[in-house]
Scaffold this motif. Structure first.
Motif, PDB file in Angstrom:
ATOM      1  N   SER A  36     -70.284 -67.390  78.127  1.00 11.17           N
ATOM      2  CA  SER A  36     -71.216 -67.713  79.194  1.00 11.17           C
ATOM      3  C   SER A  36     -72.204 -68.750  78.671  1.00 11.17           C
ATOM      4  CB  SER A  36     -71.918 -66.450  79.703  1.00 11.17           C
ATOM      5  OG  SER A  36     -72.704 -66.749  80.823  1.00 11.17           O
ATOM      6  N   THR A  51     -72.749 -63.797  75.780  1.00  9.87           N
ATOM      7  CA  THR A  51     -73.586 -63.918  76.960  1.00  9.87           C
ATOM      8  C   THR A  51     -75.038 -63.943  76.512  1.00  9.87           C
ATOM      9  OG1 THR A  51     -74.094 -63.018  79.155  1.00  9.87           O
ATOM     10  CG2 THR A  51     -73.596 -61.408  77.429  1.00  9.87           C
ATOM     11  N   ASN A  64     -72.004 -64.907  87.645  1.00 11.96           N
ATOM     12  CA  ASN A  64     -71.642 -63.492  87.738  1.00 11.96           C
ATOM     13  C   ASN A  64     -70.320 -63.319  88.476  1.00 11.96           C
ATOM     14  OD1 ASN A  64     -73.945 -62.793  86.372  1.00 11.96           O
ATOM     15  ND2 ASN A  64     -75.038 -62.009  88.158  1.00 11.96           N
ATOM     16  N   MET A 114     -67.006 -58.118  79.203  1.00  6.37           N
ATOM     17  CA  MET A 114     -66.414 -59.464  79.106  1.00  6.37           C
ATOM     18  C   MET A 114     -65.342 -59.501  78.023  1.00  6.37           C
ATOM     19  SD  MET A 114     -69.791 -61.909  79.493  1.00  6.37           S
ATOM     20  CE  MET A 114     -68.919 -63.430  79.050  1.00  6.37           C
ATOM     21  N   THR A 155     -67.172 -68.206  81.825  1.00  6.64           N
ATOM     22  CA  THR A 155     -67.591 -67.473  83.019  1.00  6.64           C
ATOM     23  C   THR A 155     -69.106 -67.510  83.099  1.00  6.64           C
ATOM     24  OG1 THR A 155     -67.481 -65.414  81.758  1.00  6.64           O
ATOM     25  CG2 THR A 155     -65.542 -66.001  83.049  1.00  6.64           C
ATOM     26  N   LYS A 176     -67.513 -63.798  86.140  1.00  4.42           N
ATOM     27  CA  LYS A 176     -67.369 -62.646  85.244  1.00  4.42           C
ATOM     28  C   LYS A 176     -66.592 -61.525  85.935  1.00  4.42           C
ATOM     29  CE  LYS A 176     -71.630 -63.503  82.594  1.00  4.42           C
ATOM     30  NZ  LYS A 176     -71.911 -64.851  83.103  1.00  4.42           N
ATOM     31  N   SER A 199     -66.734 -62.169  73.229  1.00  3.54           N
ATOM     32  CA  SER A 199     -67.536 -62.610  74.366  1.00  3.54           C
ATOM     33  C   SER A 199     -68.922 -63.004  73.877  1.00  3.54           C
ATOM     34  CB  SER A 199     -67.661 -61.503  75.412  1.00  3.54           C
ATOM     35  OG  SER A 199     -68.413 -60.413  74.907  1.00  3.54           O
TER      36      SER A 199
END
Length: 167
Positions: free
Chosen positions: A32, A106, A61, A89, A58, A64, A104
């Motif tokens: 992200s 974020t 939202n 994720m 992604t 995701k 992942s």
């Protein structure tokens, strides 16, 4: 602007690529706040097609939820920048892509978007492996947007090395 990995990160990246190749493993990334930076670094190496399967960026939202199967409730309750979403994720990337290992990232790269509870620089990373519980890590990085993104991708790589199957 392309951010090339530092010499130290490139050395770690080459070591990780060697581990993945030697073990015949495949990787997927779900990013992200790093916007695909980690996947970009992975694919700077010749031969990365032997172990790098795919990368998901992604940012929203909806992406995701739709691409990584993150539960809308997790986003509503915990927010996109949370250990719960990082975990989902990573699990989603693992499941959707059928790889052996997924990571992942974020977070809030800034300069806007921070809050008292989640300041700019807040990042969560998830590592998912087949038949293992997902591991998450949390950091609050200092610096501008590019610096936060680079530090996040570097930490994700270090955690991948640490949790690489058979390592």
């Amino acid at each position: 602007m392309t951010q090339s990995p530092s010499p130290e990160t490139r050395t770690l990246l080459q070591a990780f690529a060697g581990q993945m190749t030697d073990r015949g493993l495949r990787l997927a990334t779900a990013e992200s706040c790093t916007g695909g930076l980690l996947a970009e670094w992975m694919t700077t190496l010749s031969g990365s097609s032997n172990w790098f399967e795919c990368g998901f960026v992604t940012y929203s939202n909806a992406a995701k939820v739709n691409l990584l199967q993150v539960a809308p409730q997790a986003l509503e309750i915990h927010g996109a920048v949370s250990p719960q979403v990082a975990e989902q994720m990573a699990s989603g990337a693992l499941g959707v892509s059928g790889v052996d290992l997924a990571v992942s990232v974020t977070g809030i790269a800034g300069p806007d978007g921070g809050s008292t509870s989640k300041p700019v620089g807040t990042v969560y990373i998830g590592i998912a492996r087949r038949n293992w519980p997902v591991v998450t890590a949390h950091r609050v990085f200092e610096g501008d947007r590019d610096t936060v993104r680079e530090q996040s991708a570097s930490l994700a790589l270090a955690l991948l090395m640490e949790h690489c199957p058979g390592g």
